[in-house]
Design an enzyme around this catalytic site. Structure first.
Site, PDB file in Angstrom:
ATOM      1  N   CYS A   1      36.002 -73.212 -33.355  1.00  0.00           N
ATOM      2  CA  CYS A   1      36.417 -73.006 -31.968  1.00  0.00           C
ATOM      3  C   CYS A   1      36.429 -74.366 -31.286  1.00  0.00           C
ATOM      4  O   CYS A   1      36.162 -75.384 -31.914  1.00  0.00           O
ATOM      5  CB  CYS A   1      35.475 -72.037 -31.265  1.00  0.00           C
ATOM      6  SG  CYS A   1      36.171 -71.429 -29.712  1.00  0.00           S
TER       7      CYS A   1
ATOM      8  N   CYS B   1      38.411 -72.738 -25.044  1.00  0.00           N
ATOM      9  CA  CYS B   1      38.547 -72.630 -26.497  1.00  0.00           C
ATOM     10  C   CYS B   1      39.891 -73.136 -27.005  1.00  0.00           C
ATOM     11  O   CYS B   1      40.255 -72.903 -28.160  1.00  0.00           O
ATOM     12  CB  CYS B   1      38.326 -71.179 -26.925  1.00  0.00           C
ATOM     13  SG  CYS B   1      36.767 -70.495 -26.343  1.00  0.00           S
TER      14      CYS B   1
ATOM     15  N   LYS C   1      37.596 -59.873 -30.460  1.00  0.00           N
ATOM     16  CA  LYS C   1      36.564 -60.534 -29.661  1.00  0.00           C
ATOM     17  C   LYS C   1      36.879 -60.306 -28.196  1.00  0.00           C
ATOM     18  O   LYS C   1      37.937 -60.703 -27.704  1.00  0.00           O
ATOM     19  CB  LYS C   1      36.537 -62.028 -29.990  1.00  0.00           C
ATOM     20  CG  LYS C   1      35.563 -62.812 -29.127  1.00  0.00           C
ATOM     21  CD  LYS C   1      35.422 -64.240 -29.597  1.00  0.00           C
ATOM     22  CE  LYS C   1      34.539 -65.021 -28.648  1.00  0.00           C
ATOM     23  NZ  LYS C   1      34.386 -66.420 -29.077  1.00  0.00           N
TER      24      LYS C   1
ATOM     25  N   ARG D   1      26.085 -69.424 -23.955  1.00  0.00           N
ATOM     26  CA  ARG D   1      26.694 -70.593 -23.311  1.00  0.00           C
ATOM     27  C   ARG D   1      25.638 -71.621 -22.938  1.00  0.00           C
ATOM     28  O   ARG D   1      25.935 -72.806 -22.845  1.00  0.00           O
ATOM     29  CB  ARG D   1      27.564 -70.150 -22.145  1.00  0.00           C
ATOM     30  CG  ARG D   1      28.764 -69.378 -22.715  1.00  0.00           C
ATOM     31  CD  ARG D   1      29.716 -68.808 -21.701  1.00  0.00           C
ATOM     32  NE  ARG D   1      30.691 -67.975 -22.435  1.00  0.00           N
ATOM     33  CZ  ARG D   1      31.574 -67.191 -21.871  1.00  0.00           C
ATOM     34  NH1 ARG D   1      31.649 -67.122 -20.549  1.00  0.00           N
ATOM     35  NH2 ARG D   1      32.407 -66.482 -22.611  1.00  0.00           N
TER      36      ARG D   1
ATOM     37  N   ARG E   1      37.450 -66.678 -19.649  1.00  0.00           N
ATOM     38  CA  ARG E   1      38.181 -66.634 -20.914  1.00  0.00           C
ATOM     39  C   ARG E   1      39.122 -65.426 -21.031  1.00  0.00           C
ATOM     40  O   ARG E   1      39.571 -65.086 -22.115  1.00  0.00           O
ATOM     41  CB  ARG E   1      37.189 -66.601 -22.080  1.00  0.00           C
ATOM     42  CG  ARG E   1      36.159 -67.730 -22.090  1.00  0.00           C
ATOM     43  CD  ARG E   1      35.700 -68.046 -23.503  1.00  0.00           C
ATOM     44  NE  ARG E   1      34.477 -68.820 -23.594  1.00  0.00           N
ATOM     45  CZ  ARG E   1      34.353 -70.111 -23.292  1.00  0.00           C
ATOM     46  NH1 ARG E   1      35.396 -70.793 -22.845  1.00  0.00           N
ATOM     47  NH2 ARG E   1      33.197 -70.734 -23.438  1.00  0.00           N
TER      48      ARG E   1
ATOM     49  N   LYS F   1      33.255 -58.057 -31.901  1.00  0.00           N
ATOM     50  CA  LYS F   1      32.264 -58.791 -31.132  1.00  0.00           C
ATOM     51  C   LYS F   1      32.457 -58.549 -29.651  1.00  0.00           C
ATOM     52  O   LYS F   1      33.598 -58.663 -29.201  1.00  0.00           O
ATOM     53  CB  LYS F   1      32.440 -60.282 -31.444  1.00  0.00           C
ATOM     54  CG  LYS F   1      31.559 -61.197 -30.653  1.00  0.00           C
ATOM     55  CD  LYS F   1      31.862 -62.619 -30.987  1.00  0.00           C
ATOM     56  CE  LYS F   1      31.008 -63.469 -30.066  1.00  0.00           C
ATOM     57  NZ  LYS F   1      31.408 -64.828 -30.069  1.00  0.00           N
TER      58      LYS F   1
ATOM     59  N   TYR G   1      20.642 -62.764 -34.181  1.00  0.00           N
ATOM     60  CA  TYR G   1      19.553 -63.718 -33.970  1.00  0.00           C
ATOM     61  C   TYR G   1      18.228 -63.146 -34.448  1.00  0.00           C
ATOM     62  O   TYR G   1      17.241 -63.860 -34.531  1.00  0.00           O
ATOM     63  CB  TYR G   1      19.501 -64.103 -32.482  1.00  0.00           C
ATOM     64  CG  TYR G   1      20.826 -64.694 -32.021  1.00  0.00           C
ATOM     65  CD1 TYR G   1      21.170 -65.996 -32.364  1.00  0.00           C
ATOM     66  CD2 TYR G   1      21.754 -63.933 -31.312  1.00  0.00           C
ATOM     67  CE1 TYR G   1      22.399 -66.529 -31.994  1.00  0.00           C
ATOM     68  CE2 TYR G   1      22.983 -64.450 -30.939  1.00  0.00           C
ATOM     69  CZ  TYR G   1      23.296 -65.745 -31.287  1.00  0.00           C
ATOM     70  OH  TYR G   1      24.519 -66.270 -30.937  1.00  0.00           O
TER      71      TYR G   1
HETATM   72  C1  PBG Z   1      33.024 -69.296 -29.044  1.00  0.00           C
HETATM   73  C2  PBG Z   1      31.929 -68.349 -29.310  1.00  0.00           C
HETATM   74  C3  PBG Z   1      31.136 -67.689 -28.368  1.00  0.00           C
HETATM   75  C4  PBG Z   1      30.223 -66.912 -29.083  1.00  0.00           C
HETATM   76  C5  PBG Z   1      30.465 -67.132 -30.434  1.00  0.00           C
HETATM   77  N1  PBG Z   1      31.530 -68.013 -30.553  1.00  0.00           N
HETATM   78  C6  PBG Z   1      31.099 -67.792 -26.891  1.00  0.00           C
HETATM   79  C7  PBG Z   1      32.249 -67.481 -26.061  1.00  0.00           C
HETATM   80  O1  PBG Z   1      33.277 -67.016 -26.519  1.00  0.00           O
HETATM   81  O2  PBG Z   1      32.125 -67.755 -24.871  1.00  0.00           O
HETATM   82  C8  PBG Z   1      29.204 -66.019 -28.451  1.00  0.00           C
HETATM   83  C9  PBG Z   1      28.073 -65.581 -29.322  1.00  0.00           C
HETATM   84  C10 PBG Z   1      26.923 -65.003 -28.604  1.00  0.00           C
HETATM   85  O3  PBG Z   1      26.972 -64.694 -27.396  1.00  0.00           O
HETATM   86  O4  PBG Z   1      25.885 -64.823 -29.257  1.00  0.00           O
HETATM   87  N2  PBG Z   1      32.918 -70.479 -29.694  1.00  0.00           N
END
Ligand code: PBG
Length: 331
Positions: free
Chosen positions: A126, A136, A201, A211, A223, A254, A320
């Site tokens: 990303c 992104c 997503k 973040r 986003r 996700k 996690y």
């Molecule tokens: C983007 C990305 C995000 C997450 C994983 N890859 C953040 C976003 O899209 O703002 C979020 C993962 C999480 O909240 O645990 N690189």
């Protein structure tokens, strides 16, 4: 009602719930450490183990910490990590994202040295952690441009493969990102490197704590022009189908818990493709916070959540809790 079952009092479902051994015998979903992918945040510096304030138990780690982490993951039977990098500098296109000595590239090599082929090293592909605007993709006049962004994502994926990544996972939600990455990998001699698409997503408030962890908040706007509207189920199936057509080897939904219906439908619609679900940062922080207040039992609710995600149809879970859950399951 099935004809072999005449109903109460002959039918008494409680008969099979009376002892733990009976419950275990008829359990339909069994969680295992082999289901987990452990997300990790890698940062520059020496001896860094910086806890994320909104994610107790999750740390930003420097590369020297990874040998110890690899040993622990192998010991626990967790098969994979998903790496996120915090660069030394941010700029409009995120130069460090595809640098030979970038933070993720260093982390891949450290994991390979420590774990050999025992751990699948997956990388998030990303731009938001690397760009000064926190989006992104490439930004021009306040717009997030699609086609120039997928060209960069292809370069990032190749540099991860060169460093030794086992799987690359594009999460930018740019159209055509899987096709661009597949072409770039093939052209660079990595036809055998699999792609896990973050296919469905959603633009979610549950990414809030991430973040902070990845230092990646958008500096303007949000986003919603690239991530999906949480209201859309049919469109999620279209996104997955497109990723598969473009060459994705695995698909992902996700976040996980608020989207169990999407997980179930993806499992039913695409039965032959491995399906991952990302139990995201906010899902983790919620239970952690409630547990700290004494309002919920963390172990019980975390294992229940992960079991529900698997029951909904995910065969892989990014979480996690991977290490804690592996320990709890071994008790
Ligand atoms: C983007 C990305 C995000 C997450 C994983 N890859 C953040 C976003 O899209 O703002 C979020 C993962 C999480 O909240 O645990 N690189």
């Amino acid at each position: 009602m099935s004809s072999i079952n005449p109903g109460f009092p002959t039918a008494r479902p409680r008969r099979l719930r009376q002892t733990e051994v009976l419950r275990r015998l008829v359990r339909e979903t069994n969680l295992s450490p082999a289901d987990f992918i452990y997300p990790m945040f890698i940062t520059h510096g020496q001896n860094v183990r910086r806890e994320i304030s909104s994610m107790p138990g999750v740390h930003q780690l420097s590369v020297d910490q990874l040998a110890g982490e690899a040993a622990e993951l192998l010991e626990l039977g967790i098969p994979a990590v998903m790496l996120f990098g915090l660069p030394a500098h941010k700029d409009p296109i995120g130069e460090e994202n595809f640098a030979d000595d970038g933070i993720v590239q260093q982390a891949i090599r450290a994991f390979r040295d420590a774990a050999g082929s025992g751990l699948a090293i997956m990388t998030d592909v990303c731009m938001c952690e690397y760009t000064d605007h926190g989006h992104c993709g490439i930004v021009e006049n306040g717009q997030i441009l699609n086609d120039p962004s997928i060209e960069i994502l292809g370069r990032v994926a190749v540099s991860h493969a060169v460093a030794g990544a086992d799987v690359v996972a594009p999460s930018a939600m740019m159209d055509g990102q899987v096709a661009a990455i597949r072409q770039a990998l093939d052209a660079a001699g990595f036809a055998n490197t699999p792609i896990m698409g973050y296919s469905a997503k959603f633009a979610s408030g549950f990414y809030g704590p991430f973040r902070e962890a990845a230092d990646s908040p958008p500096q303007f706007g949000d986003r919603s022009s690239y991530q999906m509207d949480p209201a859309n189920r049919r469109e999620a199936m279209l996104e997955i189908e497109l990723d598969l057509q473009e060459g994705a080897d695995m698909m992902m939904v996700k976040p996980a818990l608020p989207y169990l219906d999407i997980i179930r439908e993806a499992r039913d619609r695409f039965p032959d493709v491995p399906l991952a679900a990302y139990n995201v940062s906010g899902e983790y922080s919620m239970l952690k916070a409630a547990a700290r207040l004494g309002w919920l039992d963390e172990k019980r609710t975390a294992l229940e959540s992960l079991t529900a995600i698997k029951r909904a149809g995910a065969s892989l879970i990014l979480t996690y809790w991977a290490k804690d859950a592996a320990r709890w399951l071994a008790e």
